[in-house]
Motif scaffolding. Structure first.
Motif, PDB file in Angstrom:
ATOM      1  N   LEU A 108       0.829  -1.196   0.000  1.00 14.22           N
ATOM      2  CA  LEU A 108       0.000   0.000   0.000  1.00 14.22           C
ATOM      3  C   LEU A 108       0.865   1.248   0.000  1.00 14.22           C
ATOM      4  N   ALA A 109       1.912   1.273   0.822  1.00 16.72           N
ATOM      5  CA  ALA A 109       2.798   2.434   0.887  1.00 16.72           C
ATOM      6  C   ALA A 109       3.398   2.742  -0.485  1.00 16.72           C
ATOM      7  N   ALA A 110       3.790   1.694  -1.201  1.00 18.26           N
ATOM      8  CA  ALA A 110       4.415   1.897  -2.518  1.00 18.26           C
ATOM      9  C   ALA A 110       3.429   2.427  -3.547  1.00 18.26           C
ATOM     10  N   SER A 111       2.126   2.220  -3.316  1.00 22.43           N
ATOM     11  CA  SER A 111       1.125   2.626  -4.295  1.00 22.43           C
ATOM     12  C   SER A 111       0.641   4.061  -4.104  1.00 22.43           C
ATOM     13  N   LEU A 112       1.035   4.719  -3.008  1.00 17.29           N
ATOM     14  CA  LEU A 112       0.481   6.030  -2.685  1.00 17.29           C
ATOM     15  C   LEU A 112       1.208   7.153  -3.408  1.00 17.29           C
ATOM     16  N   PRO A 113       0.489   8.235  -3.736  1.00 14.42           N
ATOM     17  CA  PRO A 113       1.109   9.388  -4.401  1.00 14.42           C
ATOM     18  C   PRO A 113       1.751  10.355  -3.408  1.00 14.42           C
ATOM     19  N   ALA A 114       2.376   9.830  -2.377  1.00 14.79           N
ATOM     20  CA  ALA A 114       3.043  10.635  -1.361  1.00 14.79           C
ATOM     21  C   ALA A 114       4.078   9.760  -0.680  1.00 14.79           C
ATOM     22  N   PRO A 115       5.123  10.342  -0.098  1.00 16.34           N
ATOM     23  CA  PRO A 115       6.113   9.526   0.618  1.00 16.34           C
ATOM     24  C   PRO A 115       5.441   8.727   1.729  1.00 16.34           C
ATOM     25  N   ALA A 116       5.694   7.419   1.781  1.00 16.22           N
ATOM     26  CA  ALA A 116       5.079   6.566   2.791  1.00 16.22           C
ATOM     27  C   ALA A 116       5.961   5.357   3.027  1.00 16.22           C
ATOM     28  N   HIS A 117       5.989   4.910   4.263  1.00 11.03           N
ATOM     29  CA  HIS A 117       6.712   3.680   4.571  1.00 11.03           C
ATOM     30  C   HIS A 117       5.909   2.849   5.548  1.00 11.03           C
ATOM     31  N   ALA A 118       6.169   1.554   5.565  1.00 11.08           N
ATOM     32  CA  ALA A 118       5.387   0.610   6.351  1.00 11.08           C
ATOM     33  C   ALA A 118       6.126   0.195   7.612  1.00 11.08           C
ATOM     34  N   VAL A 119       5.355  -0.007   8.685  1.00 12.90           N
ATOM     35  CA  VAL A 119       5.890  -0.462   9.966  1.00 12.90           C
ATOM     36  C   VAL A 119       4.968  -1.552  10.496  1.00 12.90           C
ATOM     37  N   LYS A 120       5.535  -2.642  10.960  1.00 13.47           N
ATOM     38  CA  LYS A 120       4.731  -3.673  11.599  1.00 13.47           C
ATOM     39  C   LYS A 120       4.479  -3.263  13.043  1.00 13.47           C
ATOM     40  N   VAL A 121       3.210  -3.230  13.439  1.00 15.29           N
ATOM     41  CA  VAL A 121       2.882  -2.770  14.785  1.00 15.29           C
ATOM     42  C   VAL A 121       1.632  -3.493  15.269  1.00 15.29           C
ATOM     43  N   ASP A 122       1.608  -3.743  16.578  1.00 12.75           N
ATOM     44  CA  ASP A 122       0.469  -4.389  17.232  1.00 12.75           C
ATOM     45  C   ASP A 122      -0.021  -3.446  18.320  1.00 12.75           C
ATOM     46  N   LEU A 123      -1.318  -3.114  18.309  1.00 12.65           N
ATOM     47  CA  LEU A 123      -1.850  -2.180  19.297  1.00 12.65           C
ATOM     48  C   LEU A 123      -1.739  -2.707  20.717  1.00 12.65           C
ATOM     49  N   ASN A 124      -1.572  -4.011  20.870  1.00  8.97           N
ATOM     50  CA  ASN A 124      -1.448  -4.598  22.203  1.00  8.97           C
ATOM     51  C   ASN A 124      -0.022  -4.606  22.721  1.00  8.97           C
ATOM     52  N   ASP A 125       0.905  -4.039  21.952  1.00 13.60           N
ATOM     53  CA  ASP A 125       2.310  -3.940  22.353  1.00 13.60           C
ATOM     54  C   ASP A 125       2.618  -2.490  22.697  1.00 13.60           C
ATOM     55  N   PRO A 126       2.603  -2.109  23.980  1.00 14.28           N
ATOM     56  CA  PRO A 126       2.795  -0.697  24.359  1.00 14.28           C
ATOM     57  C   PRO A 126       4.096  -0.094  23.831  1.00 14.28           C
ATOM     58  N   ALA A 127       5.190  -0.845  23.897  1.00 12.65           N
ATOM     59  CA  ALA A 127       6.468  -0.307  23.432  1.00 12.65           C
ATOM     60  C   ALA A 127       6.447  -0.076  21.921  1.00 12.65           C
ATOM     61  N   GLY A 128       5.911  -1.043  21.189  1.00 13.70           N
ATOM     62  CA  GLY A 128       5.832  -0.884  19.745  1.00 13.70           C
ATOM     63  C   GLY A 128       4.910   0.243  19.340  1.00 13.70           C
ATOM     64  N   LEU A 129       3.820   0.406  20.083  1.00 20.00           N
ATOM     65  CA  LEU A 129       2.878   1.486  19.792  1.00 20.00           C
ATOM     66  C   LEU A 129       3.517   2.838  20.067  1.00 20.00           C
ATOM     67  N   ALA A 130       4.263   2.941  21.165  1.00 18.93           N
ATOM     68  CA  ALA A 130       4.951   4.201  21.485  1.00 18.93           C
ATOM     69  C   ALA A 130       5.969   4.542  20.410  1.00 18.93           C
ATOM     70  N   ALA A 131       6.689   3.533  19.938  1.00 16.63           N
ATOM     71  CA  ALA A 131       7.680   3.776  18.892  1.00 16.63           C
ATOM     72  C   ALA A 131       7.011   4.216  17.598  1.00 16.63           C
ATOM     73  N   PHE A 132       5.855   3.639  17.301  1.00 14.88           N
ATOM     74  CA  PHE A 132       5.126   4.038  16.088  1.00 14.88           C
ATOM     75  C   PHE A 132       4.704   5.505  16.171  1.00 14.88           C
ATOM     76  N   CYS A 133       4.225   5.940  17.321  1.00  9.17           N
ATOM     77  CA  CYS A 133       3.724   7.311  17.478  1.00  9.17           C
ATOM     78  C   CYS A 133       4.841   8.349  17.537  1.00  9.17           C
ATOM     79  N   ASP A 134       6.032   7.931  17.933  1.00  7.72           N
ATOM     80  CA  ASP A 134       7.137   8.863  18.106  1.00  7.72           C
ATOM     81  C   ASP A 134       7.462   9.575  16.793  1.00  7.72           C
ATOM     82  N   GLY A 135       7.488  10.893  16.828  1.00  3.13           N
ATOM     83  CA  GLY A 135       7.815  11.690  15.652  1.00  3.13           C
ATOM     84  C   GLY A 135       6.642  12.043  14.775  1.00  3.13           C
TER      85      GLY A 135
END
Length: 357
Positions: A40-67
């Motif tokens: 999906l990221a590669a198909s978008l007309p804007a810069p985009a990148h993919a990250v694997k994330v699980d909402l039940n993983d607090p550390a992973g969720l925090a890292a996703f939101c950072d920035g």
């Protein structure tokens, strides 16, 4: 950076495409399926990148939101997520938009300290969301004597949306068979309408009264003397599947309701096989005597309610980023501008018709 969770879901794909098309900024797309998210990221007309994330993983969720400047959550079940992702977004200094949540999520987020200057918008989809926003166009010239709301059609439920539907019971969501009359909820005053023909609906439908909390707020905000709100189905299969599950299971936790999700999904598939896919939002108003002239009907038609919710999510994201929504915790129906939202929807190819007359 705009973080979007649930990017490959029924709502998330459209939200990602619309956000990219609006040129709001680069996207960080999150999902459990990294390959699908990367495609999906590669198909978008804007810069985009993919990250694997699980909402039940607090550390992973925090890292996703950072920035991120804003986090857009299209993942669910929405009533299990509640304020979890919003708090992670606020902790990272980001604003927040959610497809669901309703009063339960709003109250959960505001029950503690809310980050100063941050904005959160819950229920930025079709219903709730547009179902409480578009009717406000009919109250621009003054309080209404009566407002009728009909929303529904023939949409295929996903397993997660089936669980969400099963979770929408209790006073935080609405009152069945009730109307709003003279400033209060009037219980047990309406009956289901069977095989009725309504404008915009291509076949006779079944309309079940359900006075949502969104409709109650709408009545209070617009000063309507009476509000009747109906969930519309093409057959009795879905109402019967939901009622059977609620009668059998008193536990409202998602894990207790999950075994019944297949029954709801199968009922929706049978409806789709018989009637095709369509979604209609019809709002009719009866003005008070002596009121200035104004529109008395709003009608929106679409094929895919999930994709339409994705459009609304993108519009809500744009509204927050542009500063149109003030800091604080809001529901979309109360925070978005009805006229500009309607204008944007009318131009979107996923909307069949949107008339205000």
């Amino acid at each position: 950076m705009i973080g979007l969770l649930g990017a490959t879901g029924a709502v998330g794909r459209t939200a990602a495409r619309r956000i990219a098309a609006l040129g709001l900024g680069p996207l960080r797309l999150g999902g459990r399926n990294l390959t699908g998210t990367a495609d999906l990221a590669a198909s978008l007309p804007a810069p985009a990148h993919a990250v694997k994330v699980d909402l039940n993983d607090p550390a992973g969720l925090a890292a996703f939101c950072d920035g991120c400047r804003i986090v857009v959550n299209c993942a669910g079940p929405t009533y299990q997520v509640l304020d979890t992702v919003a708090r992670a977004a606020f902790a990272a200094g980001a604003d927040y938009v959610d497809i669901g949540g309703e009063l339960a999520a709003k109250e959960a987020l505001t029950s503690g300290d809310v980050a100063p200057g941050r904005t959160a918008v819950f229920s930025a989809g079709v219903m709730p969301g547009l179902s409480g926003l578009l009717p406000r166009l009919l109250a621009k010239t003054g309080p209404l004597r009566r407002l009728d709301v009909y929303v529904g059609g023939a949409a295929v439920f996903t397993p997660l949306s089936a669980i969400d539907a099963l979770l929408t019971r209790g006073p935080d969501f609405g009152v069945p068979m009730a109307a709003w009359r003279d400033g209060r909820v009037a219980p047990n005053t309406l009956a289901p309408l069977h095989r009725v023909r309504l404008p915009g609906f291509p076949v006779p439908v079944h309309a079940w009264p359900y006075l949502t909390t969104e409709a109650q707020t709408l009545a209070q905000d617009t000063g309507a003397g009476e509000v009747r709100s109906y969930n519309v189905f093409v057959s009795n299969r879905l109402p019967e599947a939901l009622a059977a599950a609620w009668a059998e299971v008193s536990d409202v936790r998602p894990e207790a309701l999950t075994p019944h999700a297949d029954t709801v999904v199968n009922a929706s598939l049978r409806d789709n096989a018989d009637f095709g896919a369509f979604y209609v939002m019809l709002f009719t108003a009866r003005p008070r005597p002596g009121s200035p002239p104004g529109p008395t009907r709003v009608l929106l038609t679409a094929v895919d309610s999930y994709a339409l919710s994705g459009v609304v999510m993108a519009l809500a994201t744009h509204a927050v980023l542009s500063g149109s929504v003030p800091a604080g915790v809001h529901l979309a129906a109360e925070a978005l501008d009805a006229e500009s939202t309607a204008a944007a929807l009318r131009d979107d190819p996923l909307v069949g018709t949107l008339t205000i007359e």
